[in-house]
Motif scaffolding. Sequence first.
Motif, short mmCIF file in Angstrom:
data_model
loop_
_atom_site.label_atom_id
_atom_site.label_comp_id
_atom_site.label_asym_id
_atom_site.label_seq_id
_atom_site.Cartn_x
_atom_site.Cartn_y
_atom_site.Cartn_z
N ASN A 1 0.87 -1.23 0.16
CA ASN A 1 0.15 -0.13 -0.26
C ASN A 1 0.97 1.22 -0.01
N THR B 1 2.73 2.51 2.07
CA THR B 1 2.54 3.62 3.54
C THR B 1 3.61 3.26 4.65
N TRP C 1 1.79 8.16 2.69
CA TRP C 1 1.68 7.12 1.42
C TRP C 1 2.14 8.14 0.29
N ARG C 2 2.69 7.10 -0.68
CA ARG C 2 2.63 7.60 -2.06
C ARG C 2 1.47 7.55 -2.68
N ASP C 3 0.83 8.62 -3.15
CA ASP C 3 -0.16 8.75 -3.78
C ASP C 3 -0.37 8.70 -5.32
N SER C 4 0.91 9.08 -6.29
CA SER C 4 1.09 8.87 -7.46
C SER C 4 2.51 9.22 -7.83
N SER D 1 6.96 12.00 -7.89
CA SER D 1 6.04 11.38 -6.82
C SER D 1 5.21 12.44 -5.95
N TYR E 1 3.54 12.48 -2.65
CA TYR E 1 3.29 11.78 -1.20
C TYR E 1 2.22 12.86 -0.52
N LYS E 2 1.39 11.96 0.28
CA LYS E 2 0.58 12.51 1.18
C LYS E 2 0.68 12.06 2.55
N GLU F 1 0.71 17.49 1.93
CA GLU F 1 1.22 16.76 0.57
C GLU F 1 2.59 17.41 0.09
#
Length: 135
Positions: free
Chosen positions: A30, A32, A99-102, A108, A110-111, A126
């Motif tokens: 995931n 995270t 977590w890496r969102d995209s 990249s 991250y959020k 973010e």
Amino acid sequence: IRRPPRSTPLYSSAASDVYKRQFLDFDKDNQTLKCKFPVRDRYFNPLPTTLGGIIDSWIDITMGPLTVLLGQKAVNKNFSIKYLKPVGPSVEYVTAVAWRDSIDGRNSLYKGELYLDNGELAAVAESEFVEIRKS
């Protein structure tokens, strides 16, 4: 400008103490990472609530190791945060989740979220990370 001798610490104990964390969970599938940080009185402004820069650091220093755990050599290009609840004297610890969102090429997104010890959401952030070019 006179520089202090090398024996003089460049950072106060309050600044270096902010990096003390407990890694709670890494989920590669995931993408995270969850870390727990102690809240110290020395992080407070006169109100007393935790300084924004400390809150930023908790999330940022959860995102940064996540990039490494996901196999990236990346640096932070920008960081934005929204504070939702104060982190005051009654809070013993906070938990940061990142977590890496995209991912798009070398970039990249991250959020991250910061939670108080009672589970309330205190901040959302973010950050765009850029992978270092191979030489």
